[in-house]
Design an enzyme around this catalytic site. Sequence first.
Site, PDB file in Angstrom:
ATOM      1  N   GLU A 145       0.815  -1.215   0.000  1.00 28.47           N
ATOM      2  CA  GLU A 145       0.000   0.000   0.000  1.00 28.47           C
ATOM      3  C   GLU A 145       0.851   1.269   0.000  1.00 28.47           C
ATOM      4  OE1 GLU A 145      -2.434  -3.331   0.757  1.00 28.47           O
ATOM      5  OE2 GLU A 145      -0.625  -2.690   1.824  1.00 28.47           O
ATOM      6  N   HIS A 166     -10.629  -6.722   8.430  1.00 29.38           N
ATOM      7  CA  HIS A 166     -11.152  -6.420   7.093  1.00 29.38           C
ATOM      8  C   HIS A 166     -12.570  -5.848   7.152  1.00 29.38           C
ATOM      9  CE1 HIS A 166      -8.000  -9.428   6.395  1.00 29.38           C
ATOM     10  NE2 HIS A 166      -7.939  -9.015   5.143  1.00 29.38           N
TER      11      HIS A 166
END
Length: 324
Positions: free
Chosen positions: A60, A129
């Site tokens: 990321e 998540h």
Amino acid sequence: MTTRTYLLALNDALRHEMERDPDVFILGEDVGQFGGCFGVTQGLFEQFGEARVKDTPITESAIIGAATGAAAAGLRPVCEIMFVDFIGVCLDQLFNQAAKMRYMFGGKAKIPMVLRAPQGAGIGAAAQHSQSLEAWFLHVPGLKVAMPATPADAKGLLISAIRDDNPVIFLEHKLLYGIEGEVPDEAVAIPFGQAVVRREGQDATIVATSKMVHTALEAAETLAADDIQVEVVDPRTISPLDMDTIIASVKKTHGLVIAHEAVKTGGVGAEIAAQVAERAFDYLDAPIVRIGAPFTPVPFSVPLEQAYIPSAATIVDAVRQLRS
């Protein structure tokens, strides 16, 4: 107008803007031939090719670092972080670089980048998540934050985000991807900082964000059966935040419930409540009620996860509490 899912409305927005502006490109994990983890970028690789729909390594920090540099150099990247929960990996690139470069260069630099990220609970994805982290971004000057609740807003706000010269965090609730609604066929941009009243009423105001807008509307139907008419306000963007529309509604109804899926502690609801208390305290007939998730990680267990997510019944009880 065409009936489309939220997911296809996002796809439409990306396609419109990539056809309109050759500087727009997409990058992220599995956004190419795979079409994105949730399918939002499906078909774009085939139409625009690898040069404009770029699969990245699983890092990321590289995604946001590359997007920030590309934006500073004049391109308009739209990057996807597969789950908002992974945003911590690239906070320096986002908070200290993308959010601050325009200010630190006296306005001479532009950072026209969009960071798309799915968030929210309800699919059994557990604690790493399933979070709703919008309050993190609200706290950082230099970032704009959009939270569309409908397919039309998903398309219109994403178009505005891509055309903006500042970094935009675009948060999509995973459980909204499949909902349907009327969406303009053309590229109609929805300005940031303009809330919408989803339902009019005079007995209380409910301010709700993202998927919780639909939960609030469900609660409003239940309350209407008892002749309690609530007004439901959807901010659509939380930075900029349209407090004028919220204040006007509170002055009309004299009561306020704020509902979001993120944990209640330190959430966007606290900011909205504080501003209403500062600007419209004398119009309130009862204390403001905030509704959010408990201060705990999102459970994996299905029954516990459902208990974790604020429900329409919780909102109904809160409105009744206001009027008692």
